[in-house]
Design an enzyme around this catalytic site. Structure first.
Site, short mmCIF file in Angstrom:
data_model
loop_
_atom_site.label_atom_id
_atom_site.label_comp_id
_atom_site.label_asym_id
_atom_site.label_seq_id
_atom_site.Cartn_x
_atom_site.Cartn_y
_atom_site.Cartn_z
CD GLU A 110 78.45 139.20 122.35
OE1 GLU A 110 79.40 138.47 122.67
OE2 GLU A 110 78.59 140.25 121.70
NE ARG A 151 86.71 129.72 91.94
CZ ARG A 151 87.65 128.80 91.76
NH1 ARG A 151 87.65 127.70 92.48
NH2 ARG A 151 88.58 128.96 90.83
#
Ligand code: 6GU
Length: 254
Positions: A122, A160
């Site tokens: 939760e 990247r």
């Protein structure tokens, strides 16, 4: 860049990190990733990491002590791990965080170190949010079972952008979203496949014409699929003129 990932399921990361470009980035040293099991920092015989919420209600909440201990262990100087400075972001992956986009990715890529904390169940005890975490990131408006996939997404988009990780210098510059637009179509061999032929201009060898065609295709695709991106896209007068052509096209079709 060095990334420390804190998770209750460290085994979830190896398949993705050990293939393709991320694997190469790790091998060549552009990127360093350490995955830590939060459970290793839990004390007591049973190494409990979660408990039911105060006040009742369903689900389990991650306890603060193991998470604080895990992050604080990174502040200890060892030959293997550099010091975590006060500037190092401690990022909680949660659907309540700010939405990840290419601009957020560029911002994160500017740090030499990141700590990614994967939530589960939760959620985490609010004191982790208030007194340990410095940033919260979500990867979209849907709910995952935990932050692990989101952490991998963050690592991927940031990696990247690190100079050298993609082969060619500036290889990320033409990406969808890099210029605030979607990319246009790409083609490779064969020239004709099942009667469908590659656009003539791409085979013309005329560099300036190719550049202009690609720009117009990117503008057209963005116009058709994500027109709201034009609100913040970087456009010149030639782009604006082409958008007027697209608008007229649309008026004629309606
Ligand atoms: Cl970061 N975590 C979880 N559990 N669900 C998400 C998310 C993160 N981003 C989108 N959905």
């Amino acid at each position: 860049m060095r990334v420390d990932i804190l998770s209750l399921f460290p085994e979830m990361f190896s398949a993705y990190l050990n293939a393709s470009i991320l694997h190469r980035a790790l091998e060549s040293g552009f990127l360093q990733i350490k995955v830590h099991n939060i459970r290793d920092f839990a004390t007591g015989k049973h190494h409990i990491t979660d408990e039911p919420p105060y006040g009742g209600g369903g689900g389990m909440i991650l306890k603060p002590e193991p998470i604080f201990a895990a992050v604080e262990s990174l502040r200890v100087q060892t030959p293997d791990m550099g010091q975590v400075g006060a500037q190092t972001p401690v990022i909680l992956l949660t659907p309540q965080g700010r939405l990840l986009n290419q601009a957020v990715a560029r911002e994160l890529a500017g740090h030499d170190r990141l700590i990614l904390l994967c939530g589960r169940y939760e959620g985490v005890d609010e004191r982790v949010r208030q007194h340990l975490v410095t940033d919260e990131i979500s990867i979209g408006d849907y709910v995952l079972t935990g932050g692990e996939l989101a952490a991998l997404v963050v690592v991927d988009v940031v990696a990247r952008l690190i100079p050298g990780v993609l082969g060619a210098e500036g290889a990320a510059d033409g990406d969808s979203h890099a210029q605030g637009l979607l990319e246009g179509p790409h083609y490779t061999r064969p020239e004709t496949f099942r009667g469908w032929t590659v656009p003539e201009v791409l085979r013309s060898g005329h560099a300036a014409k190719i550049l202009r065609w690609r720009r117009e295709q990117a503008l057209r695709r963005t116009w058709e699929r994500r027109p709201e991106l034009f609100l913040s896209a970087d456009l010149d007068e030639e782009d604006r003129q082409f958008l007027r052509v697209l608008a007229e096209e649309q008026v004629r079709r309606t």
